[in-house]
Write an enzyme that holds these catalytic residues in place. Structure first.
Site, short mmCIF file in Angstrom:
data_model
loop_
_atom_site.label_atom_id
_atom_site.label_comp_id
_atom_site.label_asym_id
_atom_site.label_seq_id
_atom_site.Cartn_x
_atom_site.Cartn_y
_atom_site.Cartn_z
N HIS A 135 54.80 41.04 33.59
CA HIS A 135 56.06 40.30 33.53
C HIS A 135 56.53 40.03 32.11
O HIS A 135 55.71 39.81 31.21
CB HIS A 135 55.89 38.95 34.26
CG HIS A 135 55.35 39.09 35.64
ND1 HIS A 135 54.01 38.92 35.93
CD2 HIS A 135 55.95 39.42 36.81
CE1 HIS A 135 53.81 39.12 37.23
NE2 HIS A 135 54.97 39.43 37.78
N ASP A 194 52.46 38.76 30.49
CA ASP A 194 51.15 39.14 31.02
C ASP A 194 51.14 40.64 31.29
O ASP A 194 51.93 41.38 30.70
CB ASP A 194 50.78 38.30 32.25
CG ASP A 194 51.74 38.50 33.42
OD1 ASP A 194 52.58 39.44 33.38
OD2 ASP A 194 51.66 37.74 34.41
N SER A 218 57.86 38.91 42.17
CA SER A 218 57.34 37.96 41.18
C SER A 218 58.20 37.86 39.93
O SER A 218 58.09 36.89 39.18
CB SER A 218 55.91 38.36 40.78
OG SER A 218 55.88 39.67 40.25
#
Length: 373
Positions: A340, A337, A48
């Site tokens: 990340h 967040d 991600s």
């Protein structure tokens, strides 16, 4: 007297001509130097941290194609787990790419030679990693997708057996994976049994052995210029801080950071293997994202321990909810967040990887030097 003036004019014009010749010569040399830095294609593997939309159409909780994700990206939410650009977006720009590298899920034939992003949120080196979040493209699946792209390009080489390898010799491959093998595997003891099956050292060795096989497979397909990145300091992310008594980077879970360090140390040694005579033509670069991030944290960010959006303590219990209002000044935050980094951090990390002169950050050379080979 007229003859003397004429001679002076002639000398003046000769001087101008010489200056123009010198100028254009320097301009040509500059153009040549810039051309040397360009690469023909950019292929991206990972999770991600660099996914730009491959998870959008699959059944998974690891998805970011909704606001406020992409709030600072020109076209809004794309599937990037960030407020804006990821580190590979910033690296792509530094390498000279004017357009984004498309995700595999929507790459068109006309864009394949520019590169493809195969990364998938929740993915890992191990096949079972991330299954707790649903479907995803593991590292092995990403490599299979890369193989299909190269086969598609090969069909258009008109029988030239060397064309694809000559092309791949000038491509850069980025592989940033391994975080989920800890976050969504080894450290998730209520779902996975790896922590009871492996000591930290044995698990790092098992990951490195599997990763060695995968990187060897990339080499066999034709990859030659390869960037690999370390796993970051997971013990310091808001997700982990939300699960400890502390609420600042000084209260990081250093035990987890030390466990991850075993993999990172072995990864650098793995780079030495790929740069040896065992792999002719290969040039691997090791990026120490953990050290680079520590350096970034020490340089001016105000909020070091909380996500810009999220839920719960440190905004680390849950990632950003759909349509949630994030913090107003993203430039003050290290984290977007629970997991990340923000765009500004990604840009700083990309610049450091591109031009760093320290082998502590980029080993044995930096990304710019790799692109010029």
């Amino acid at each position: 007297m007229e003859t003397k003036m004429s001679q002076n004019k002639t000398g003046f014009y000769v001087l101008i001509a010489l200056l123009m010749l010198c100028y254009f010569s320097m301009a040509c040399n500059t153009t040549k130097a810039a051309t040397k830095m360009q690469v023909t294609g950019f292929y991206i593997f990972g999770d991600s941290l660099v996914d730009n939309g491959n998870n959008n159409e699959i059944l998974t909780l690891a998805r970011a194609n909704y606001q406020p994700y992409g709030i600072d990206y020109p076209i809004g939410p794309t599937g990037r787990f960030c407020n804006g650009k990821t580190v590979v977006d910033a690296l792509g720009e530094l390498l000279g790419f004017k357009e984004e590298i498309p995700p595999f899920s929507r790459a068109k034939r006309s864009s394949l030679e520019r590169g493809v992003n195969f990364a998938s949120g929740a993915s890992g080196i191990r096949e079972e990693t991330g299954n707790n979040l649903g479907d995803h493209y593991s590292m092995d699946r990403q490599i299979s997708n890369f193989e299909s792209v190269i086969e598609e390009l090969r069909r258009h080489t008109r029988g030239d057996p060397n064309a694809i390898q000559n092309y791949l010799n000038k491509c850069i491959i980025y592989s940033g994976i391994g975080s989920n093998d800890y976050l969504n595997n080894y450290f998730m003891t209520n779902y996975y049994t790896t922590s009871s099956q492996f000591t930290p050292t044995a698990y790092a060795n098992a990951l490195l052995q599997e990763y060695y096989r995968q990187l060897t497979r990339l080499y066999q397909i034709g990859a030659r210029k390869v960037i690999v990145t370390t796993v970051g300091r997971i013990g310091c992310i808001p997700y982990m801080l939300a699960r400890t008594n502390g609420s600042s980077p000084n209260n990081c879970d250093e035990e987890k950071n030390e466990i991850i360090g075993l993999f990172n140390t072995g990864l650098r040694q793995l780079v030495d293997v790929f740069n040896s005579n065992q792999f002719p033509g290969a040039k691997f670069v090791y990026l120490n994202s953990s050290l680079a991030a520590s350096d970034v944290i020490a340089n001016g960010f105000e909020v070091l321990d909380k996500g810009c959006c999220g839920v719960g303590k440190n905004n680390g219990q849950i990632t950003c909810l759909p349509l949630q209002a994030p913090c107003e000044d993203r430039k003050k935050y290290i984290f977007w967040d629970a997991f990340h980094p923000t765009e500004i951090v990604n840009v700083v990390l990309a610049k450091k990887a591109f031009t760093s002169k320290s082998k502590l950050y980029a080993y044995p050379i930096n990304v710019k030097q790799l692109a010029m080979l």
